[in-house]
Design a protein around this motif. Structure first.
Motif, mmCIF file in Angstrom:
data_model
loop_
_atom_site.group_PDB
_atom_site.id
_atom_site.type_symbol
_atom_site.label_atom_id
_atom_site.label_comp_id
_atom_site.label_asym_id
_atom_site.label_seq_id
_atom_site.Cartn_x
_atom_site.Cartn_y
_atom_site.Cartn_z
ATOM 1 N N ARG A 1 11.277 -53.225 61.016
ATOM 2 C CA ARG A 1 10.082 -52.954 61.805
ATOM 3 C C ARG A 1 10.409 -53.057 63.288
ATOM 4 N NH1 ARG A 1 4.216 -56.080 61.329
ATOM 5 N NH2 ARG A 1 3.171 -54.935 62.988
ATOM 6 N N THR A 2 9.921 -52.091 64.037
ATOM 7 C CA THR A 2 10.219 -52.036 65.475
ATOM 8 C C THR A 2 8.965 -52.244 66.317
ATOM 9 O OG1 THR A 2 9.979 -49.635 65.486
ATOM 10 C CG2 THR A 2 12.199 -50.503 65.179
ATOM 11 N N THR A 3 9.167 -52.764 67.501
ATOM 12 C CA THR A 3 8.111 -52.952 68.484
ATOM 13 C C THR A 3 8.639 -52.494 69.831
ATOM 14 O OG1 THR A 3 7.221 -54.857 67.298
ATOM 15 C CG2 THR A 3 6.591 -54.622 69.606
ATOM 16 N N TYR A 4 7.802 -51.765 70.570
ATOM 17 C CA TYR A 4 8.200 -51.256 71.878
ATOM 18 C C TYR A 4 7.168 -51.606 72.924
ATOM 19 C CZ TYR A 4 11.484 -48.259 69.330
ATOM 20 O OH TYR A 4 12.492 -47.776 68.530
ATOM 21 N N ASP A 5 7.644 -51.832 74.136
ATOM 22 C CA ASP A 5 6.721 -51.929 75.255
ATOM 23 C C ASP A 5 6.117 -50.539 75.475
ATOM 24 O OD1 ASP A 5 6.484 -51.649 78.543
ATOM 25 O OD2 ASP A 5 5.827 -53.588 77.739
ATOM 26 N N ASP A 6 4.859 -50.501 75.898
ATOM 27 C CA ASP A 6 4.180 -49.222 76.082
ATOM 28 C C ASP A 6 4.919 -48.310 77.051
ATOM 29 O OD1 ASP A 6 0.754 -50.476 75.823
ATOM 30 O OD2 ASP A 6 2.200 -49.879 74.301
ATOM 31 N N SER A 7 5.582 -48.891 78.023
ATOM 32 C CA SER A 7 6.237 -48.090 79.059
ATOM 33 C C SER A 7 7.431 -47.291 78.546
ATOM 34 C CB SER A 7 6.682 -48.992 80.211
ATOM 35 O OG SER A 7 7.703 -49.876 79.795
ATOM 36 N N VAL A 8 7.957 -47.655 77.368
ATOM 37 C CA VAL A 8 9.148 -46.967 76.854
ATOM 38 C C VAL A 8 8.880 -46.234 75.544
ATOM 39 C CG1 VAL A 8 10.591 -48.703 77.965
ATOM 40 C CG2 VAL A 8 10.083 -48.917 75.520
ATOM 41 N N LYS A 9 7.679 -46.351 75.025
ATOM 42 C CA LYS A 9 7.368 -45.684 73.752
ATOM 43 C C LYS A 9 7.585 -44.182 73.873
ATOM 44 C CE LYS A 9 4.030 -48.915 71.757
ATOM 45 N NZ LYS A 9 2.606 -49.160 71.407
ATOM 46 N N GLY A 10 8.239 -43.618 72.869
ATOM 47 C CA GLY A 10 8.505 -42.189 72.866
ATOM 48 C C GLY A 10 9.758 -41.795 73.631
ATOM 49 N N ARG A 11 10.333 -42.763 74.377
ATOM 50 C CA ARG A 11 11.546 -42.453 75.154
ATOM 51 C C ARG A 11 12.746 -43.270 74.681
ATOM 52 N NH1 ARG A 11 11.784 -43.718 80.367
ATOM 53 N NH2 ARG A 11 10.319 -45.459 80.239
ATOM 54 N N PHE A 12 12.508 -44.507 74.281
ATOM 55 C CA PHE A 12 13.585 -45.397 73.846
ATOM 56 C C PHE A 12 13.524 -45.588 72.338
ATOM 57 C CE2 PHE A 12 14.069 -48.056 78.022
ATOM 58 C CZ PHE A 12 14.183 -46.874 78.738
ATOM 59 N N THR A 13 14.691 -45.764 71.726
ATOM 60 C CA THR A 13 14.769 -46.036 70.297
ATOM 61 C C THR A 13 15.741 -47.184 70.064
ATOM 62 O OG1 THR A 13 14.368 -43.708 69.759
ATOM 63 C CG2 THR A 13 15.298 -45.104 68.024
ATOM 64 N N ILE A 14 15.260 -48.201 69.363
ATOM 65 C CA ILE A 14 16.105 -49.330 69.019
ATOM 66 C C ILE A 14 16.520 -49.216 67.562
ATOM 67 C CG2 ILE A 14 14.158 -50.835 68.375
ATOM 68 C CD1 ILE A 14 15.755 -53.174 69.598
ATOM 69 N N SER A 15 17.763 -49.584 67.284
ATOM 70 C CA SER A 15 18.242 -49.560 65.905
ATOM 71 C C SER A 15 19.256 -50.681 65.710
ATOM 72 C CB SER A 15 18.872 -48.201 65.580
ATOM 73 O OG SER A 15 19.962 -47.927 66.433
ATOM 74 N N ARG A 16 19.362 -51.128 64.484
ATOM 75 C CA ARG A 16 20.293 -52.215 64.180
ATOM 76 C C ARG A 16 21.183 -51.839 63.010
ATOM 77 N NH1 ARG A 16 16.944 -57.462 62.649
ATOM 78 N NH2 ARG A 16 18.877 -58.170 61.645
#
Length: 120
Positions: free
Chosen positions: A56-71
């Protein structure tokens, strides 16, 4: 002592992309949460994105749609793909691992930080 090593920072033009990676120096029993934070001078460190052990991922609103986190659980690594970069993304970026030991002791580890500069 576990150390987190970040790589991939640098200079990018507005609209460009960078990819940050973070790896642990040794094996970790269990990593609950992997996250990326950023800090600019004079301001508090803020959460950019995090991913739990369930994916499950969580993003700050300022980066949603631009940044992608993966592990990658097999390698104990986390990456942050940053697209459509903006000048306001300029900061020092830190990775953080929230972990437990075999004795259920909670331990947090931080990377040393990597500079991301977005400028034309």
């Amino acid at each position: 002592q576990v150390q987190l090593v970040e790589s991939g920072g640098g200079l990018a033009q507005p609209g460009g992309s960078l990819r940050l990676s973070c790896a642990a120096s040794e094996s970790i029993f269990r990593i609950l949460i992997m996250g990326w934070y950023r800090q600019v001078p004079g301001k508090q460190r803020e959460l950019v994105a995090m991913v739990g052990d369930s994916g499950r991922t969580t993003y700050d609103d300022s980066v949603k749609g631009r940044f992608t986190i993966s592990r990658d659980n097999a390698k104990n690594t986390v990456t942050l793909q940053m697209n459509n970069l903006k000048p306001e993304d300029t900061a020092v970026y830190y990775c953080k691992y929230n972990t437990t030991t075999k004795g259920d002791e909670i331990r947090d580890y931080w990377g040393q930080g990597t500079q991301v500069t977005v400028s034309s």
